[in-house]
Design an enzyme around this catalytic site. Structure first.
Site, mmCIF file in Angstrom:
data_model
loop_
_atom_site.group_PDB
_atom_site.id
_atom_site.type_symbol
_atom_site.label_atom_id
_atom_site.label_comp_id
_atom_site.label_asym_id
_atom_site.label_seq_id
_atom_site.Cartn_x
_atom_site.Cartn_y
_atom_site.Cartn_z
ATOM 1 N N GLU A 1 8.999 1.431 6.267
ATOM 2 C CA GLU A 1 8.694 2.303 7.405
ATOM 3 C C GLU A 1 8.404 3.736 6.961
ATOM 4 O O GLU A 1 7.581 4.430 7.556
ATOM 5 C CB GLU A 1 9.883 2.317 8.391
ATOM 6 C CG GLU A 1 10.078 1.036 9.167
ATOM 7 C CD GLU A 1 9.057 0.866 10.285
ATOM 8 O OE1 GLU A 1 8.334 1.831 10.580
ATOM 9 O OE2 GLU A 1 8.972 -0.241 10.832
ATOM 10 N N THR B 1 5.527 -1.051 18.637
ATOM 11 C CA THR B 1 4.823 -0.185 17.675
ATOM 12 C C THR B 1 3.591 -0.906 17.117
ATOM 13 O O THR B 1 2.567 -0.270 16.864
ATOM 14 C CB THR B 1 5.740 0.275 16.522
ATOM 15 O OG1 THR B 1 6.415 -0.851 15.972
ATOM 16 C CG2 THR B 1 6.754 1.293 16.983
ATOM 17 N N ASP C 1 2.078 -3.880 9.192
ATOM 18 C CA ASP C 1 3.485 -3.814 8.766
ATOM 19 C C ASP C 1 4.411 -4.088 9.941
ATOM 20 O O ASP C 1 5.395 -4.829 9.836
ATOM 21 C CB ASP C 1 3.824 -2.406 8.241
ATOM 22 C CG ASP C 1 3.481 -2.219 6.775
ATOM 23 O OD1 ASP C 1 2.927 -3.155 6.163
ATOM 24 O OD2 ASP C 1 3.759 -1.122 6.237
ATOM 25 N N GLU C 2 4.085 -3.458 11.078
ATOM 26 C CA GLU C 2 4.948 -3.617 12.257
ATOM 27 C C GLU C 2 4.981 -5.083 12.692
ATOM 28 O O GLU C 2 6.017 -5.594 13.121
ATOM 29 C CB GLU C 2 4.469 -2.748 13.431
ATOM 30 C CG GLU C 2 4.210 -1.275 13.116
ATOM 31 C CD GLU C 2 5.437 -0.491 12.685
ATOM 32 O OE1 GLU C 2 6.448 -1.095 12.321
ATOM 33 O OE2 GLU C 2 5.359 0.752 12.695
ATOM 34 N N GLU D 1 7.545 7.764 14.103
ATOM 35 C CA GLU D 1 7.765 7.215 12.755
ATOM 36 C C GLU D 1 8.605 8.170 11.903
ATOM 37 O O GLU D 1 9.449 7.737 11.121
ATOM 38 C CB GLU D 1 6.420 6.971 12.049
ATOM 39 C CG GLU D 1 5.546 5.902 12.677
ATOM 40 C CD GLU D 1 6.049 4.494 12.419
ATOM 41 O OE1 GLU D 1 6.975 4.320 11.623
ATOM 42 O OE2 GLU D 1 5.512 3.556 13.046
ATOM 43 N N TRP E 1 0.860 -1.187 0.000
ATOM 44 C CA TRP E 1 0.000 0.000 0.000
ATOM 45 C C TRP E 1 0.892 1.231 0.000
ATOM 46 O O TRP E 1 2.037 1.185 0.472
ATOM 47 C CB TRP E 1 -0.961 -0.004 1.188
ATOM 48 C CG TRP E 1 -0.324 -0.037 2.560
ATOM 49 C CD1 TRP E 1 -0.129 -1.123 3.345
ATOM 50 C CD2 TRP E 1 0.213 1.080 3.295
ATOM 51 N NE1 TRP E 1 0.495 -0.771 4.522
ATOM 52 C CE2 TRP E 1 0.710 0.581 4.521
ATOM 53 C CE3 TRP E 1 0.325 2.451 3.050
ATOM 54 C CZ2 TRP E 1 1.306 1.400 5.494
ATOM 55 C CZ3 TRP E 1 0.924 3.274 4.017
ATOM 56 C CH2 TRP E 1 1.394 2.742 5.212
ATOM 57 N N HIS F 1 7.322 -6.925 10.524
ATOM 58 C CA HIS F 1 8.711 -6.615 10.911
ATOM 59 C C HIS F 1 9.091 -7.352 12.198
ATOM 60 O O HIS F 1 10.205 -7.838 12.339
ATOM 61 C CB HIS F 1 8.878 -5.097 11.114
ATOM 62 C CG HIS F 1 8.632 -4.298 9.865
ATOM 63 N ND1 HIS F 1 8.330 -2.954 9.882
ATOM 64 C CD2 HIS F 1 8.624 -4.671 8.564
ATOM 65 C CE1 HIS F 1 8.161 -2.533 8.639
ATOM 66 N NE2 HIS F 1 8.327 -3.556 7.822
ATOM 67 N N HIS G 1 4.920 4.983 6.779
ATOM 68 C CA HIS G 1 4.115 5.161 7.995
ATOM 69 C C HIS G 1 4.026 6.630 8.395
ATOM 70 O O HIS G 1 2.940 7.165 8.631
ATOM 71 C CB HIS G 1 4.693 4.340 9.156
ATOM 72 C CG HIS G 1 4.747 2.862 8.873
ATOM 73 N ND1 HIS G 1 5.369 1.970 9.704
ATOM 74 C CD2 HIS G 1 4.249 2.137 7.843
ATOM 75 C CE1 HIS G 1 5.261 0.745 9.198
ATOM 76 N NE2 HIS G 1 4.582 0.835 8.059
ATOM 77 N N GLU H 1 9.556 -3.271 17.367
ATOM 78 C CA GLU H 1 8.539 -3.560 16.353
ATOM 79 C C GLU H 1 7.252 -4.045 17.019
ATOM 80 O O GLU H 1 6.162 -3.671 16.614
ATOM 81 C CB GLU H 1 9.048 -4.608 15.360
ATOM 82 C CG GLU H 1 10.150 -4.119 14.438
ATOM 83 C CD GLU H 1 9.705 -3.043 13.454
ATOM 84 O OE1 GLU H 1 8.494 -2.828 13.264
ATOM 85 O OE2 GLU H 1 10.594 -2.406 12.862
HETATM 86 FE FE LIG Z 1 8.247 -1.518 11.717
HETATM 87 FE FE LIG Z 2 6.649 2.070 11.636
#
Ligand SMILES: [Fe+2]
Ligand SMILES: [Fe+2]
Length: 388
Positions: A167, A223, A252-253, A129, A84, A256, A170, A220
């Protein structure tokens, strides 16, 4: 080259976080609760390791894991074409005027019903971020996995660059969406970001990749929890578009977190003793938050204030921290590692396995003690005041 990390560098960070960047004394104690570290004795910091430069054998170990990283770590990245982008979640400025303006009006109408406390948490997350250049810089201080040239073909370096690229979306997305809400003093927020990136950070890992990878695993997950909670709150306040934004970032976090956690799991497999010592060392110092030096040009205690609001609203709490410690101890099966540990490694194992309960008890004691209701202005919301 590795630095000799000493307790003094961390105690300096601790003192600055608690007292403010200028060393001024905090005026209340409650806001300190959310991130106060226990005394050095209680944390066992006096026992902490002074990591030395990585030996050729250790560097070779990370080199030997490159093939494994290629197949097991890079696979957690999403191809750009499948990712995205902020524009997917934002009004299209290239659309006809009425359409564009109608989308902005919708955002502003939804934003009107959301409390200030929530906005402070959201802004704090966004600023964290936005300080991404600092994190990439710090990551590239870790021996054995650093991007030596800025364009190294090693899988470790490719991961770091692609992770940073993921990242980067974000902060971009949150910044643009929050700007359109019309609820915030964007100039103050932008100043905070500039101050924070200029301040940098020292997470006290001594260029040690074991410590660095443990730190990033925790961060990670932290977050993920924090963005997940802002998504939940946005939904509760009726802003489904914002909930989607925070939810996508949280996803996403999570991805990660999976990647970093897998690397640490591998390190426990191939080098349990050093990994155990590194985990205990990071835990003794507690995981420092990446935005601890945030400053808006006005409030010397901005991070403790923001952190206290996040605690009060339930976006990220000391209980979450204790839960994370427990989660990772289970995830890496720390208690059941029986071979390859030195006597110091076994001591470290015992210390780490009892930590989550200690943090929880500490949290309970602090909750009982802290019932003040200091009210502070936040420049991000035009100096409107919030209980911290
Ligand atoms: Fe992350
Ligand atoms: Fe992030």
């Amino acid at each position: 080259m590795a630095l000799q990390l000493s307790f003094s560098s961390h105690s300096c960070l601790h003192a600055n976080v608690i007292a403010g960047c200028n060393g001024s004394k905090p005026s209340s104690s409650k806001f300190v609760m959310a991130l106060t570290l226990p005394s050095s004795k209680a944390r066992g910091v006096e026992n902490r390791i002074r990591w030395k430069q990585m030996t050729p054998e250790k560097l070779e170990l990370f080199k030997s894991l490159e093939g494994w990283a290629e197949e097991n770590v890079l696979t957690f990245l999403k191809p750009v074409e499948e990712s995205w982008q902020p524009q997917d979640l934002l009004p299209d400025a290239a659309s006809p005027d009425e359409e564009f303006l109608a989308r902005i009006t919708e955002i502003r109408e939804r934003a009107a019903g959301i409390p200030d406390e929530y906005y402070v948490c959201l802004v704090g997350n966004m600023i964290t971020e936005e300080a991404l250049p600092t994190y990439q810089t710090v990551f590239n201080t870790f021996d054995g996995i650093a991007d030596e040239s800025g364009m190294s073909p090693s899988p470790w370096a490719r991961w770091t660059r692609s992770w940073s690229a993921e990242e980067n979306r974000h902060g971009d997305l949150l910044n643009k969406y929050l700007y359109l809400s019309g609820r915030l003093d964007m100039r103050q927020i932008e100043k905070t970001i500039q101050y924070l990136i200029a301040a940098g950070m020292n997470i006290g890992t001594d260029n040690n990749p074991y410590c660095g990878l443990i730190y990033t695993s925790f961060q990670e997950r932290a977050t993920f929890i924090s963005h997940g909670n802002t998504a939940r709150h946005a939904k509760g306040h009726g802003d489904l578009a914002l909930a989607k934004i925070c939810g996508l970032i949280a996803a996403d976090e999570k991805r990660h977190e999976f990647a970093y956690t897998k690397v640490v799991e591998k390190l426990f497999e191939v080098d349990p003793d050093t990994t155990m010592l590194a985990l205990a060392d990071m835990m003794r110092r507690k995981i420092a938050m990446p935005a601890a030096f945030m400053f808006d040009g006005l409030d010397r205690e901005l991070f403790p204030h923001y952190s206290a609001v996040a605690q009060n609203v339930g976006i990220y709490t000391t209980k979450d921290y204790a839960d994370n410690v427990e989660f990772f101890v289970k995830r890496w099966d720390v208690g059941n590692i029986t071979s390859g540990l030195s006597s110091k490694g076994r001591e470290a194992q015992e210390y780490v396995c009892g930590l989550a309960d200690r943090f929880r008890k500490m949290d309970e004691r602090k909750k009982k003690k802290n019932n003040s209701s200091t009210i502070v202005p936040f420049s991000w919301i035009f100096n409107r005041k919030i209980v911290v």
